[in-house]
Enzyme design. Structure first.
Site, short mmCIF file in Angstrom:
data_model
loop_
_atom_site.label_atom_id
_atom_site.label_comp_id
_atom_site.label_asym_id
_atom_site.label_seq_id
_atom_site.Cartn_x
_atom_site.Cartn_y
_atom_site.Cartn_z
N GLY A 1 5.65 -31.99 -43.62
CA GLY A 1 5.87 -31.61 -45.02
C GLY A 1 5.57 -30.15 -45.27
N GLY B 1 11.34 -27.35 -33.56
CA GLY B 1 11.46 -25.91 -33.63
C GLY B 1 10.73 -25.21 -32.50
N GLU B 2 11.34 -24.15 -31.99
CA GLU B 2 10.69 -23.36 -30.92
C GLU B 2 9.45 -22.63 -31.42
OE1 GLU B 2 13.69 -20.86 -29.21
OE2 GLU B 2 14.39 -22.46 -27.88
N VAL C 1 12.77 -19.66 -37.23
CA VAL C 1 13.22 -19.01 -38.46
C VAL C 1 12.10 -18.09 -38.94
CG1 VAL C 1 13.99 -19.36 -40.84
CG2 VAL C 1 14.70 -20.96 -39.05
N GLY D 1 12.32 -23.08 -42.08
CA GLY D 1 12.25 -23.49 -40.66
C GLY D 1 12.58 -24.97 -40.53
N HIS D 2 11.95 -25.79 -41.36
CA HIS D 2 12.25 -27.23 -41.34
C HIS D 2 13.72 -27.47 -41.74
CE1 HIS D 2 7.84 -27.16 -42.43
NE2 HIS D 2 7.81 -27.95 -41.38
#
Ligand code: AMP
Length: 285
Positions: free
Chosen positions: A31, A150-151, A179, A36-37
């Protein structure tokens, strides 16, 4: 957008969707959603009939009580972000459903040795056991799917890939690029806890990585350069390492080639991480 909170409804929904021939893109999160999410939702949306996102602040992966207590929670904004980025089903399981024994130990823990023991694993004991245990449970309930990560959490992906391989789970792990804000800072839910002044100093992480990328240097020279950049902004460095992108083992100074630079440090009481690909050259002479 369908909203679910019980494990049974979530399992049945995923099962029935697969039975009707739909493919599932899964995005596990804690959350406090940001761009990015959202990039993970978009990536899943572009490849799947159905996108399931989960929001669960998993206490088992916090090795620090204060960090857990201070973790940002923005349920209304999260719902809007999920809806706007094409999530079909938002699952927000309760703590009682996920870990009924909590705060007591759940008897079963998934522990990934090797890649889970170093770097973040060494600095945050128990962290990756908590991550692997919750992700294994999320995969077990969802069933066959592609799962998007995500990286930003580069080591987390390596740990999860190892777990999926070792346990032969029916999940394909997809990694997506980091991001960043316009000034280079990698987006993180924890950035909200930085003071205005610390927020500016936090750009040292991406500057350190950019310095490493633009200097043809050996692994040790890169480590020193990155550490200097972070310490120059008063960041308490946990590690500034150059590693193999798969095993995450430290690169020796006489190796050359494509590696990953990984950084972690504490700024203003907030632990931040970042990483980027780098090209190291072998130490001269
Ligand atoms: P979290 O909510 O922090 O557990 O993160 C959920 C997922 O979002 C993880 O796969 C993270 O790696 C990913 N993520 C977090 N921040 C970023 C970012 N700045 N860029 C890309 N992915 C991210």
């Amino acid at each position: 957008m369908l909203r679910l909170s019980t494990l049974e409804a979530w399992r049945e929904f995923a099962k029935s969707q697969r039975a009707s021939g739909r493919t599932i893109g899964l995005v596990p999160t804690m959350g406090a959603l940001h761009a990015g999410h959202e990039s993970l939702f978009d990536a899943a949306r572009s490849r799947h009939d159905l996108v399931i996102a989960t929001i669960f602040v998993n206490p088992r992966q916090f090795n620090d009580e204060n960090d857990l207590r201070a973790y940002p929670r923005t349920p209304e904004l999260d719902e809007r972000a999920a809806l706007e980025h094409g999530v079909d089903c938002l699952v927000e399981p309760t703590l009682e459903e996920m870990w009924p024994e909590y705060p007591n130990e759940t008897p079963t823990t998934v522990s990934v040795a090797g890649v889970g023991d170093i770097l973040e694993g060494a600095g945050r004991p128990g962290h990756f056991n908590g991550v692997a245990s919750v992700v294994a449970k999320i995969f077990a309930i969802t069933g066959e799917c592609r799962a998007y990560f995500g990286e930003k959490d580069f080591q987390q992906i390596a740990v999860i890939r190892q777990m999926v391989h070792d346990l032969a789970l029916d999940v394909e792990v997809v990694s997506c690029p980091i991001v960043r804000d316009a000034d280079g800072l990698a987006l993180s839910s924890r950035n909200a806890r930085l003071s205005d002044e610390a927020r500016i100093r936090a750009t040292a992480f991406s500057r350190a990585l950019a310095n490493a990328q633009s200097h043809a240097a050996s692994a040790n020279e890169m480590r020193a350069l990155m550490r200097e950049t972070l310490e120059g902004e008063g960041i308490d460095v946990a590690y500034a390492d150059v590693v193999d992108p798969v095993s995450l083992e430290s690169t020796s100074d006489d190796e050359a080639g494509e590696r990953r630079a990984l950084l972690a440090g504490v700024l203003d009481g907030v632990r931040l991480i970042d990483n980027a690909p780098v090209m190291v050259r072998a130490r001269r002479g």
